[in-house]
Design a protein around this motif. Structure first.
Motif: not given
Length: 153
Positions: A68-78
């Motif tokens: 979930r943390l990795a998904e959140a970081q990816a969404a934030q980067a997008v």
């Protein structure tokens, strides 16, 4: 002295002399050494690739929080990339607007300068077209009198 007669045709053997012919046969070597080396290298590469693929090992699944943390970081980067893109677009529009404004100001200043020049030319032409004034000398110690030559209303 030589044993060859220059008057004889070299393509035709002289009569009475034996004719010797020689046949040369060229055979390729039938060694498979190159193929054995290529096959050995190919096997070595396949074994190395399989060892790399299977030696990685799998990480034990501990918690979904890392995923979930990795998904959140990816969404934030997008989201940051989209915001940066939007900011760049707005800055481009602002720069274009500022450039247009500066061009309009330059055109206005040029038009104002042309208007002032035209005004000064018109005044000069009016002054040239006006009747000349006559200056009469003043009587002793008096003030000079300027009278126009054109009729006054």
């Amino acid at each position: 002295m030589t044993q060859y007669d220059p008057n004889l045709d070299p393509a035709r053997p002289a009569s009475g002399e034996p004719v010797y012919t020689e046949t040369v046969i060229v055979r390729r070597e039938s060694s498979n050494t190159g193929w054995w080396i290529a096959g050995g290298l190919a096997m070595l590469i396949v074994v190395a690739a399989m060892w790399i693929l299977f030696a990685r090992g799998e990480a034990p699944v501990t918690d979904d929080s890392e995923a979930r943390l990795a998904e959140a970081q990816a969404a934030q980067a997008v989201a940051e990339a989209q915001a940066t893109s939007n900011v760049a677009a707005v800055q481009g529009q602002i720069a274009g607007g500022q450039q247009s404004l500066e061009l309009a100001r330059a055109d206005a200043a040029r038009a104002q300068a042309e208007a002032q020049r035209a005004d000064s030319e018109a005044r000069a032409a009016e002054a040239r077209a006006a009747a000349p004034a006559v200056v009469t000398p003043a009587p002793s110690g008096g003030v000079a009198v300027v009278t126009p030559t054109s009729p006054q209303p």
